[in-house]
Design an enzyme around this catalytic site. Sequence first.
Site, short mmCIF file in Angstrom:
data_model
loop_
_atom_site.label_atom_id
_atom_site.label_comp_id
_atom_site.label_asym_id
_atom_site.label_seq_id
_atom_site.Cartn_x
_atom_site.Cartn_y
_atom_site.Cartn_z
N SER A 318 0.84 -1.21 0.00
CA SER A 318 0.00 0.00 0.00
C SER A 318 0.87 1.25 0.00
O SER A 318 0.61 2.21 -0.75
CB SER A 318 -0.92 0.00 1.22
OG SER A 318 -1.66 1.20 1.28
N TRP A 321 2.63 1.62 -3.34
CA TRP A 321 1.66 2.02 -4.38
C TRP A 321 1.42 3.52 -4.33
O TRP A 321 1.28 4.18 -5.36
CB TRP A 321 0.33 1.28 -4.17
CG TRP A 321 -0.73 1.64 -5.17
CD1 TRP A 321 -0.92 1.07 -6.39
CD2 TRP A 321 -1.71 2.68 -5.06
NE1 TRP A 321 -1.97 1.68 -7.04
CE2 TRP A 321 -2.47 2.67 -6.25
CE3 TRP A 321 -2.02 3.61 -4.08
CZ2 TRP A 321 -3.52 3.55 -6.48
CZ3 TRP A 321 -3.06 4.50 -4.29
CH2 TRP A 321 -3.81 4.46 -5.48
N HIS A 322 1.39 4.07 -3.11
CA HIS A 322 1.08 5.49 -2.99
C HIS A 322 2.19 6.39 -3.53
O HIS A 322 1.91 7.51 -3.96
CB HIS A 322 0.79 5.85 -1.52
CG HIS A 322 -0.62 5.58 -1.11
ND1 HIS A 322 -1.05 4.33 -0.73
CD2 HIS A 322 -1.71 6.39 -1.04
CE1 HIS A 322 -2.34 4.38 -0.44
NE2 HIS A 322 -2.77 5.61 -0.62
N GLY A 323 3.41 5.94 -3.50
CA GLY A 323 4.46 6.80 -4.01
C GLY A 323 5.82 6.13 -4.00
O GLY A 323 6.10 5.28 -3.14
N PHE A 483 -0.89 9.79 -8.32
CA PHE A 483 -0.49 8.41 -8.05
C PHE A 483 -0.77 7.50 -9.23
O PHE A 483 -0.51 6.35 -9.19
CB PHE A 483 -1.22 7.87 -6.81
CG PHE A 483 -0.88 8.65 -5.56
CD1 PHE A 483 0.35 9.28 -5.43
CD2 PHE A 483 -1.79 8.76 -4.54
CE1 PHE A 483 0.66 10.01 -4.29
CE2 PHE A 483 -1.48 9.47 -3.38
CZ PHE A 483 -0.26 10.10 -3.26
#
Length: 483
Positions: A318, A321-323, A483
Amino acid sequence: MSFISIEFLLFLAIIVFTYYLIPHRLRWILLLVASYVFYAILSIQFIPLLLASTAFTYFTGIIIEKQETRKQKKKVMLVGISVLLFFLGWFKYFNFVNDSLRAIAKYMNWNFTVPYQEIVLPLAISFYTFQAVSYLVDIYYGKQKAERHYGYFSIFFAFFPQLVAGPIERAKKLLPQFKVEQNFNYENLTYGMKRIAWGFFKKTLIADRLAPIVSSVFDSPNPTGSQIVLATILFSIQLFADFSACSDIAIGCARMLGINLTENFKQPHFAVSISDFWSRWHITLSTWLRDYIFVPLCKGKKKRSEIYLAIVITFLVSGIWHGAAWTFVLWGLIHGFYRVFGDYTKHFREKMASFIQLDRSPVLHKWMKISITFLLVCFSRVFFRSDSVTHAFENAQLFLTINSWRPSGIIKAFEIFSLLDLVIFIFFFIIVQIFQYIERKNVSTWEWLSQRSIFARFAFYIFIIVSVLIFGVSGEGFVYGGF
């Protein structure tokens, strides 16, 4: 053409008008053209990548279905997912990995010669890649038939209301809705318009008004501890207003076309635990991570330690995935730690609450849990918002310092607002809280409003529109749009 623009509203009005004007058999063409035009206006250079990803996923889905044995299906699925993740990894994570290896090599005094690459992140690649992965996995498990109509499949991949920042939809929910003839429905049209207006309200009156104020602290070379505390809390409010507004507009646009998208938020800042928070925040991403990362990792696992490792890995994904930055990795790991710690100490915490008789005051107990959860989320967002690991740890230290929480210091920190900005923010923040309070007491504030007199309803609608027009400000797109 941002969601928050007159151009987008005109674009949407033309699409909706044309959609109900033409026969059902032609509507998929309209939606597909509209989606590609919308994406091209925002990021025309990555249209070939979107087309290639769509075609690749379409044919891979059919090939998976045609395989005779489960082993063969699995091989094709894994190849398909690997290719999709390669695209995502190249564009989003190449320089992150490269820089990390360079830093390690420098520390170890190794020779490392891979040069930095000028790579621009394609718009929405994280969102449509996750939809594509879920599509292939669902076909492998037999939960989804491979779509044969290339047009409908392409819309699923690029549906303009939810392409840029979700919600992340599943094919089994979205594809059938495109194929069903959607008749003009006055309720859908008005509901969609109200959701869009509410999205504009939260985005322009809360999120974009707070954005420069929050930045003034996080970009400052020497913020005070109280300023970090205040700015972090404000950032949490900004982030929710920003992202939920984006979802409101997406859901509203789709509803005007007769399409139901999945709700992405359920008042997450009123969660009573971190587990509860993730069932309310970015719901479509949380359920995606649960179904395609956590559940497969837990398959056959019975030991609690193995389950905990799966939780940490899921939150690590997670975060990544966000950055593509170590601050996001740390943010994900913090939430993984929260979840593991919360589960491990649940029994002990319940006994403590019973021992001090806190559980005998359910309302007080509930609000204490809401407050603690909110502060834990705020602390993690210090890492989410900071622009480097060094700054993140400096800011986190300030956030945790007791002196930073002195009431006098917090009051002084409000000087980051101008008086006008403070009055406007407090007023509209209260409006949003009243809306949410009604939401908690009723199934839907919009249904509750529909039961009021026509005068009350239209007074509220006019208030929203006038407030946006007079006091609304527009920033540089949506936070999750990056994103």
